[in-house]
Design a protein around this motif. Structure first.
Motif, short mmCIF file in Angstrom:
data_model
loop_
_atom_site.label_atom_id
_atom_site.label_comp_id
_atom_site.label_asym_id
_atom_site.label_seq_id
_atom_site.Cartn_x
_atom_site.Cartn_y
_atom_site.Cartn_z
N THR A 132 -22.52 27.03 33.03
CA THR A 132 -23.78 27.77 33.20
C THR A 132 -24.33 27.64 34.61
O THR A 132 -24.70 28.64 35.24
CB THR A 132 -24.82 27.28 32.18
N SER A 133 -24.39 26.41 35.11
CA SER A 133 -25.00 26.18 36.43
C SER A 133 -24.16 26.75 37.57
O SER A 133 -24.69 27.09 38.63
CB SER A 133 -25.24 24.68 36.65
N ASN A 134 -22.84 26.87 37.36
CA ASN A 134 -21.96 27.38 38.41
C ASN A 134 -21.52 28.83 38.20
O ASN A 134 -20.62 29.32 38.87
CB ASN A 134 -20.71 26.50 38.52
N LYS A 135 -22.19 29.50 37.28
CA LYS A 135 -21.83 30.89 36.98
C LYS A 135 -21.91 31.78 38.22
O LYS A 135 -21.13 32.73 38.37
CB LYS A 135 -22.73 31.44 35.88
N HIS A 136 -22.83 31.46 39.13
CA HIS A 136 -22.99 32.27 40.35
C HIS A 136 -21.74 32.28 41.20
O HIS A 136 -21.53 33.20 42.01
CB HIS A 136 -24.18 31.74 41.16
#
Length: 262
Positions: free
Chosen positions: A243-247
């Motif tokens: 989730t936190s690295n989806k970017h």
């Protein structure tokens, strides 16, 4: 997995892509880890030029030793492989002297770790431009599309990704088939961005076999409520990183201007 067929498929894919792009071959950073060892061997098997680059920045001695062992091994097998060493430690130290540090130590350490990866990316593209080569990425499927365990515009800044559709266990299968040095096969995976021997598992909190399992469960539509104990812990770790690295895993967002405003 049909290992030999997968190897041949990747080698042919690499050669076809490079030929169509009109380049001379590939440049790749050698870290002393399994991913760069496998990727560089696959590139070498194309018969095109392969430039292997060591780019130490206060590197752990074990990483340097394994990288040098692999490069020597590769050059003994393939006459299309050359190497160079660019010590980026003084560049990194100069950078640190020109920026200010604000925030807690963990935040500063992470920003500096990502800076190391971006200095290496810049170096790879310098040599790529010099010799008309493509920068070959070393990310695997779990790192690139599962937990996003790489640096945006660092080791994520590449021209093509030969092993990004293979999970870590499959990369090891290829490594065994390709006779990657035993020291690399047995070494704990590490990003080498902190100048010590900490492993990926130390940073993430889960091993690659565990993360592969979690990735499969997530793809199957499972949730944390479906598990207990260590499985639940690992699944939550995977989801948090995902989730936190989806970017990192999606295209750069573009602000599309409505036609009535143009």
């Amino acid at each position: 997995m049909h290992t030999e067929k997968v190897v041949n498929y990747i080698v042919n894919w690499l050669k076809d892509y490079a030929t169509k792009a009109g380049v001379n071959g590939f440049v790749i950073g050698i870290s002393g880890g399994i991913d760069s060892a496998v990727t560089s061997t696959l590139c070498a098997k194309t018969g095109l030029n392969v430039l292997c680059i060591e780019m130490p920045i206060h590197q752990a001695a074990s990483h340097v030793t394994r990288a040098q062992e692999h490069i020597s091994h590769l050059k003994a097998l393939f006459n299309n492989v050359s190497d160079t060493r660019t010590d980026l430690t003084p560049v990194f130290e100069s950078f640190k002297n020109e920026v200010f540090f604000d925030g807690d130590q963990a935040t500063v350490d992470m920003a500096l770790a990502n800076t190391r990866a971006r200095l290496r990316m810049t170096t790879l593209y310098y040599y790529a431009g010099l010799y008309k080569l493509l920068v070959a990425g070393t990310g695997n499927k779990v790192e690139d599309f599962g937990v996003g365990f790489y640096t945006k515009y660092g080791d994520g800044g590449v021209d093509l990704s030969p092993i990004a559709d293979l999970v870590k266990s499959e990369v090891y299968e290829l490594g065994s088939y390709l006779n990657v040095p035993e020291s690399i096969m047995k070494a704990q995976p590490s990003d080498g961005l902190f100048g010590d021997a900490r492993s990926d598992e130390d940073q993430i909190g889960a091993s690659y076999p565990e993360l592969e399992w979690a990735m499969k469960m997530d793809d199957a539509g499972k949730t944390a409520e479906d598990f207990t104990g260590r499985e639940k812990t690992v699944f939550n770790i995977y989801k948090r990183f995902n989730t936190s690295n989806k970017h990192k895993m999606i295209s750069i967002p573009i602000c599309e201007i409505p036609n009535n405003l143009l």
